[in-house]
Motif scaffolding. Structure first.
Motif, PDB file in Angstrom:
ATOM      1  N   VAL A   1     -33.377 -85.556 -15.046  1.00 39.77           N
ATOM      2  CA  VAL A   1     -33.841 -85.526 -13.660  1.00 39.77           C
ATOM      3  C   VAL A   1     -33.675 -86.905 -13.034  1.00 39.77           C
ATOM      4  O   VAL A   1     -33.646 -87.916 -13.728  1.00 39.77           O
ATOM      5  N   ARG A   2     -33.563 -86.920 -11.715  1.00 40.63           N
ATOM      6  CA  ARG A   2     -33.461 -88.170 -10.948  1.00 40.63           C
ATOM      7  C   ARG A   2     -34.672 -88.255 -10.022  1.00 40.63           C
ATOM      8  O   ARG A   2     -34.979 -87.295  -9.310  1.00 40.63           O
ATOM      9  N   ILE A   3     -35.325 -89.382 -10.052  1.00 41.82           N
ATOM     10  CA  ILE A   3     -36.510 -89.590  -9.217  1.00 41.82           C
ATOM     11  C   ILE A   3     -36.189 -90.655  -8.179  1.00 41.82           C
ATOM     12  O   ILE A   3     -35.761 -91.755  -8.525  1.00 41.82           O
ATOM     13  N   GLU A   4     -36.391 -90.323  -6.914  1.00 45.28           N
ATOM     14  CA  GLU A   4     -36.219 -91.267  -5.810  1.00 45.28           C
ATOM     15  C   GLU A   4     -37.596 -91.585  -5.247  1.00 45.28           C
ATOM     16  O   GLU A   4     -38.381 -90.681  -4.971  1.00 45.28           O
ATOM     17  N   THR A   5     -37.871 -92.869  -5.069  1.00 45.68           N
ATOM     18  CA  THR A   5     -39.191 -93.327  -4.646  1.00 45.68           C
ATOM     19  C   THR A   5     -39.067 -94.364  -3.542  1.00 45.68           C
ATOM     20  O   THR A   5     -38.223 -95.255  -3.618  1.00 45.68           O
ATOM     21  N   ARG A   6     -39.945 -94.246  -2.541  1.00 44.37           N
ATOM     22  CA  ARG A   6     -39.982 -95.222  -1.448  1.00 44.37           C
ATOM     23  C   ARG A   6     -41.384 -95.222  -0.852  1.00 44.37           C
ATOM     24  O   ARG A   6     -42.114 -94.230  -0.944  1.00 44.37           O
ATOM     25  N   VAL A   7     -41.751 -96.343  -0.241  1.00 44.13           N
ATOM     26  CA  VAL A   7     -43.002 -96.358   0.521  1.00 44.13           C
ATOM     27  C   VAL A   7     -42.687 -95.772   1.891  1.00 44.13           C
ATOM     28  O   VAL A   7     -41.797 -96.247   2.596  1.00 44.13           O
ATOM     29  N   ALA A   8     -43.399 -94.717   2.236  1.00 46.05           N
ATOM     30  CA  ALA A   8     -43.167 -94.034   3.508  1.00 46.05           C
ATOM     31  C   ALA A   8     -43.939 -94.680   4.652  1.00 46.05           C
ATOM     32  O   ALA A   8     -43.463 -94.697   5.789  1.00 46.05           O
ATOM     33  N   GLU A   9     -45.129 -95.208   4.337  1.00 42.34           N
ATOM     34  CA  GLU A   9     -45.959 -95.775   5.411  1.00 42.34           C
ATOM     35  C   GLU A   9     -47.000 -96.721   4.827  1.00 42.34           C
ATOM     36  O   GLU A   9     -47.607 -96.420   3.803  1.00 42.34           O
ATOM     37  N   PHE A  10     -47.183 -97.843   5.492  1.00 47.99           N
ATOM     38  CA  PHE A  10     -48.280 -98.754   5.190  1.00 47.99           C
ATOM     39  C   PHE A  10     -49.324 -98.636   6.289  1.00 47.99           C
ATOM     40  O   PHE A  10     -48.989 -98.538   7.464  1.00 47.99           O
TER      41      PHE A  10
END
Length: 139
Positions: free
Chosen positions: A76-85
């Motif tokens: 599996v591939r996991i993509e992660t990002r901060v969407a909002e602070f």
């Protein structure tokens, strides 16, 4: 906006008796992915603790959607990002793909936390430092 992507194999210990990933394991995957994202931005947890006096960024809310089961041996591939602070909290968005299929999508709300000044056994929310916001590309 900084995004971290990594690939992992589903291990036997991640699965329930039916051979599919036991749903709490996804949260462990996403916690690890958050640490990798912060490290990619130059802020591994040791650096955060030393530089900002933060103890961590505990989870306070979680929303997830499961659309395709993952099984032992799947890659599996996991993509992660901060969407909002926000001031002291932030949302981390995760997408886990099995092949081209989106299998799990989750938004995890975390709080930037340091020791409470009156009781070191408790945590207290603190503002997320500008340097962290900039490094993660959401400002």
């Amino acid at each position: 906006m900084l995004t971290h992507s990594h690939v992992r194999s589903i291990e036997w210990g991640d699965c329930d008796p039916a051979g599919i990933v036991f749903h709490p394991r996804y949260l462990a995957y996403f916690d690890h992915a958050t640490c990798l994202l912060f490290a990619r931005a130059g802020f591994d947890l040791t650096t955060l603790q030393a530089r900002f006096g933060v103890l961590g960024y505990p989870v306070v809310d979680l929303h997830s959607r499961f659309t395709t089961p993952c099984r032992f041996g799947d890659e599996v591939r996991i993509e992660t990002r901060v969407a909002e602070f926000r001031n002291s909290s932030f949302d981390v968005h995760h997408r886990l793909y099995r092949g081209a299929d989106l299998a799990v999508e989750a938004t995890v709300t975390r709080v930037w936390a340091g020791p409470h000044p009156d009781d070191p056994q408790r945590l207290q929310a603190r503002p997320v430092p500008e340097a962290v916001r900039v490094a993660l590309g959401t400002e």
